[in-house]
Write a protein that holds these residues in place. Structure first.
Motif, mmCIF file in Angstrom:
data_model
loop_
_atom_site.group_PDB
_atom_site.id
_atom_site.type_symbol
_atom_site.label_atom_id
_atom_site.label_comp_id
_atom_site.label_asym_id
_atom_site.label_seq_id
_atom_site.Cartn_x
_atom_site.Cartn_y
_atom_site.Cartn_z
ATOM 1 N N ILE A 1 0.852 -1.197 0.000
ATOM 2 C CA ILE A 1 0.000 0.000 0.000
ATOM 3 C C ILE A 1 0.885 1.243 0.000
ATOM 4 C CG2 ILE A 1 -1.450 1.445 1.521
ATOM 5 C CD1 ILE A 1 -3.143 -0.923 2.126
ATOM 6 N N TYR A 2 0.555 2.168 -0.901
ATOM 7 C CA TYR A 2 1.135 3.509 -0.810
ATOM 8 C C TYR A 2 0.236 4.289 0.141
ATOM 9 C CZ TYR A 2 2.404 8.296 -1.817
ATOM 10 O OH TYR A 2 2.783 9.616 -1.683
ATOM 11 N N ASP A 3 0.835 4.810 1.204
ATOM 12 C CA ASP A 3 0.052 5.352 2.313
ATOM 13 C C ASP A 3 0.182 6.873 2.380
ATOM 14 O OD1 ASP A 3 -1.536 5.446 4.518
ATOM 15 O OD2 ASP A 3 -0.080 4.589 5.903
ATOM 16 N N PRO A 4 -0.777 7.603 1.817
ATOM 17 C CA PRO A 4 -0.745 9.053 2.011
ATOM 18 C C PRO A 4 -1.329 9.424 3.365
ATOM 19 C CG PRO A 4 -2.565 8.477 0.578
ATOM 20 C CD PRO A 4 -1.902 7.187 0.983
ATOM 21 N N GLU A 5 -0.912 10.541 3.881
ATOM 22 C CA GLU A 5 -1.621 11.162 4.983
ATOM 23 C C GLU A 5 -2.319 12.384 4.401
ATOM 24 O OE1 GLU A 5 1.264 12.381 7.882
ATOM 25 O OE2 GLU A 5 2.449 13.465 6.417
ATOM 26 N N VAL A 6 -3.250 12.936 5.139
ATOM 27 C CA VAL A 6 -4.002 14.081 4.625
ATOM 28 C C VAL A 6 -3.857 15.237 5.605
ATOM 29 C CG1 VAL A 6 -6.218 14.919 3.785
ATOM 30 C CG2 VAL A 6 -5.662 12.482 3.591
ATOM 31 N N TYR A 7 -3.422 16.375 5.095
ATOM 32 C CA TYR A 7 -3.381 17.582 5.921
ATOM 33 C C TYR A 7 -4.789 18.168 5.957
ATOM 34 C CZ TYR A 7 1.716 17.415 5.613
ATOM 35 O OH TYR A 7 3.033 17.031 5.711
ATOM 36 N N ILE A 8 -5.392 18.119 7.136
ATOM 37 C CA ILE A 8 -6.760 18.633 7.289
ATOM 38 C C ILE A 8 -6.774 19.799 8.272
ATOM 39 C CG2 ILE A 8 -7.948 16.486 6.696
ATOM 40 C CD1 ILE A 8 -8.275 15.926 9.701
ATOM 41 N N MET A 9 -7.723 20.706 8.061
ATOM 42 C CA MET A 9 -7.902 21.861 8.938
ATOM 43 C C MET A 9 -9.377 21.995 9.267
ATOM 44 S SD MET A 9 -6.362 25.714 8.435
ATOM 45 C CE MET A 9 -4.746 25.202 9.047
ATOM 46 N N ASN A 10 -9.654 22.456 10.473
ATOM 47 C CA ASN A 10 -11.044 22.695 10.857
ATOM 48 C C ASN A 10 -11.681 23.685 9.894
ATOM 49 O OD1 ASN A 10 -12.966 24.707 12.527
ATOM 50 N ND2 ASN A 10 -13.216 22.617 13.282
ATOM 51 N N GLN A 11 -12.832 23.312 9.348
ATOM 52 C CA GLN A 11 -13.449 24.109 8.287
ATOM 53 C C GLN A 11 -13.861 25.495 8.768
ATOM 54 O OE1 GLN A 11 -17.197 22.595 6.746
ATOM 55 N NE2 GLN A 11 -16.608 23.165 4.669
ATOM 56 N N ASP A 12 -14.462 25.590 9.934
ATOM 57 C CA ASP A 12 -14.897 26.894 10.443
ATOM 58 C C ASP A 12 -13.707 27.821 10.654
ATOM 59 O OD1 ASP A 12 -17.549 26.139 10.394
ATOM 60 O OD2 ASP A 12 -17.598 25.546 12.503
ATOM 61 N N PHE A 13 -12.624 27.253 11.169
ATOM 62 C CA PHE A 13 -11.421 28.067 11.387
ATOM 63 C C PHE A 13 -10.888 28.595 10.059
ATOM 64 C CE2 PHE A 13 -6.763 28.283 11.402
ATOM 65 C CZ PHE A 13 -6.564 29.239 12.387
ATOM 66 N N PHE A 14 -10.745 27.706 9.080
ATOM 67 C CA PHE A 14 -10.178 28.109 7.789
ATOM 68 C C PHE A 14 -11.065 29.135 7.093
ATOM 69 C CE2 PHE A 14 -9.416 27.641 3.214
ATOM 70 C CZ PHE A 14 -8.027 27.725 3.160
ATOM 71 N N ASN A 15 -12.381 28.884 7.110
ATOM 72 C CA ASN A 15 -13.298 29.805 6.435
ATOM 73 C C ASN A 15 -13.363 31.167 7.121
ATOM 74 O OD1 ASN A 15 -13.878 27.846 4.563
ATOM 75 N ND2 ASN A 15 -15.818 27.229 5.491
ATOM 76 N N GLY A 16 -12.992 31.215 8.403
ATOM 77 C CA GLY A 16 -12.999 32.475 9.135
ATOM 78 C C GLY A 16 -11.770 33.336 8.886
ATOM 79 N N LEU A 17 -10.797 32.789 8.154
ATOM 80 C CA LEU A 17 -9.589 33.547 7.838
ATOM 81 C C LEU A 17 -9.820 34.442 6.627
ATOM 82 C CD1 LEU A 17 -6.933 30.682 8.131
ATOM 83 C CD2 LEU A 17 -7.434 32.434 9.854
ATOM 84 N N SER A 18 -9.018 35.463 6.511
ATOM 85 C CA SER A 18 -9.071 36.303 5.315
ATOM 86 C C SER A 18 -8.572 35.500 4.115
ATOM 87 C CB SER A 18 -8.193 37.539 5.503
ATOM 88 O OG SER A 18 -6.824 37.165 5.548
ATOM 89 N N GLU A 19 -8.899 35.960 2.923
ATOM 90 C CA GLU A 19 -8.430 35.283 1.709
ATOM 91 C C GLU A 19 -6.897 35.272 1.662
ATOM 92 O OE1 GLU A 19 -10.121 36.767 -1.868
ATOM 93 O OE2 GLU A 19 -12.203 36.386 -1.256
ATOM 94 N N GLU A 20 -6.311 36.350 2.127
ATOM 95 C CA GLU A 20 -4.844 36.430 2.143
ATOM 96 C C GLU A 20 -4.252 35.329 3.012
ATOM 97 O OE1 GLU A 20 -1.269 39.341 3.827
ATOM 98 O OE2 GLU A 20 -3.371 40.002 3.916
ATOM 99 N N ASP A 21 -4.819 35.139 4.204
ATOM 100 C CA ASP A 21 -4.281 34.132 5.109
ATOM 101 C C ASP A 21 -4.580 32.716 4.626
ATOM 102 O OD1 ASP A 21 -3.193 36.067 6.673
ATOM 103 O OD2 ASP A 21 -4.774 36.054 8.199
ATOM 104 N N GLN A 22 -5.736 32.518 4.005
ATOM 105 C CA GLN A 22 -6.027 31.221 3.416
ATOM 106 C C GLN A 22 -4.994 30.872 2.352
ATOM 107 O OE1 GLN A 22 -10.062 31.259 1.953
ATOM 108 N NE2 GLN A 22 -10.974 31.338 3.997
ATOM 109 N N GLU A 23 -4.637 31.848 1.546
ATOM 110 C CA GLU A 23 -3.639 31.622 0.505
ATOM 111 C C GLU A 23 -2.271 31.334 1.101
ATOM 112 O OE1 GLU A 23 -1.485 31.142 -2.861
ATOM 113 O OE2 GLU A 23 -3.667 31.059 -2.592
#
Length: 356
Positions: free
Chosen positions: A251-273
């Motif tokens: 098996i090739y085993d990826p991990e996934v970088y995940i972030m809390n959706q509410d936290f990410f959506n609450g950031l400015s577009e600049e910070d999301q980028e």
């Protein structure tokens, strides 16, 4: 009377001043809240990021790279605090904490994350990818990105795929070349139903254990072997109690970088980028690290007593063929349409023929 009147006049004036000030504060507070822009206030944004592996791994080095990039690109406005080595719990607890917003970010293996987003279960099938380059192309391509987008239904933002690497078989009973050689071996697996089902199908005795319990489990005879990446075998010191390593690359085993959706959506577009570009560059760095260190890892493991068994093409094909009945039986247990799309993207005709 004059003194008494003056007293009440001063009290009334004071109340008017307080009301005017509090009204002004409320108005500015409402404006700040409605803007949703944390940058204007100049306040520091803190990201708590967790993973379960050792600080000696390339996965931890990747988090350090992410921290440096984010803090540099935000001029220090965004700070990243890293909690390695399962400090905040095992993978399931880490995912739940991210989902609840108790921490902002984590990097679980795709197998455990599939318990929260069933579409990811397709990665739990063995021998999907012929090589690392194919795996990267599929994950970075349309199919891989579609699965990341689907994580939004579960309260996450899927930022990108990290890389744990290829999983191999190790045991403390003796050299293994074919699946028959490993029949009856008590094998530690993750708590992943498809992993368990595959190993059962080829005659092993899979035993789920949390990553933090593996060394003691091997030492105490709870399990006879593990299936894991070379990096985690080395940093977990599993080779000290399970020295026979067969390079199955099952098996090739990826991990996934995940972030809390509410936290990410609450950031400015600049910070999301800033966050997205930093994780993209981090993944590139991680893949380069893993490519550079493969031979070094094998040498270090051999120096500490591990015995490797490379498989010839014919021997590897025996393992690939051993999974055909598994695909035939379990393809309908997951999203079969997505499994077919994954196999098509990977160019895997063997298992496409088995399930179509």
């Amino acid at each position: 009377m004059l003194k008494k009147g003056l007293f009440y006049f001063l009290i009334g004036l004071a109340l008017l001043v307080v009301a005017a000030c509090s009204g002004g504060d409320s108005e500015s507070g409402d404006a700040a809240e409605s803007s949703g822009d944390t940058n204007d206030s100049g306040e520091t944004i803190s990201i708590q990021a967790a993973h379960v592996v050792s600080t000696e791994t390339t996965q931890h080095e990747a988090f350090l790279e992410f921290k440096d990039l984010v803090e540099e690109r935000s001029d220090g406005r965004i700070e990243v605090e890293i909690y390695p080595d399962g400090q905040l719990g095992g993978e399931r607890e880490m995912i739940e904490s991210t989902q609840a917003g108790n921490i902002q970010m984590s990097s679980p293996s795709v197998g455990v994350l599939a318990n929260f987003s069933s579409a990811l279960e397709v990665f739990d099938f063995p021998f999907i990818f012929k090589d690392t380059e194919t795996a990267h192309e599929v994950l970075d391509g349309e199919f891989g990105q579609e699965l990341l987008t689907g994580l939004e239904e579960n309260g996450f933002v899927g930022l990108s795929y990290g890389e744990l690497g290829w999983r191999h078989l190790s045991n403390n009973q003796g050299e293994v070349v074919t699946p028959e050689d490993a029949e009856g071996v008590k094998l530690r697996t993750m708590e992943v139903p498809m992993h368990i089902a595959y190993w059962e199908s080829v005659g092993l005795n899979p035993t789920p254990l949390a990553f933090t319990e593996v060394f003691n489990g091997l030492q105490q005879g709870v399990v006879d072997g593990v299936e894991n990446t070379l990096g985690l075998i080395y940093t977990g010191k599993f080779h000290e109690v399970s020295k026979y390593i067969t390079m199955t690359e099952h098996i090739y085993d990826p991990e996934v970088y995940i972030m809390n959706q509410d936290f990410f959506n609450g950031l400015s577009e600049e910070d999301q980028e800033i966050i997205q570009s930093s994780i993209d560059d981090t993944v590139t760095h991680l893949r380069e690290l893993n490519s550079e260190r493969k031979d070094e890892l094998i040498t270090m493991l051999e120096d500490e007593g591990a015995e490797f068994r490379e498989l010839s093409e014919e021997e590897k094909q025996v393992w690939v063929d051993s999974a055909i009945p598994f695909y035939e039986e379990y393809a309908d247990e997951v999203d079969k349409e997505k499994l077919i799309k994954l196999l098509e993207a990977a160019g895997n005709e063997t298992y496409l023929d088995a399930i179509e």
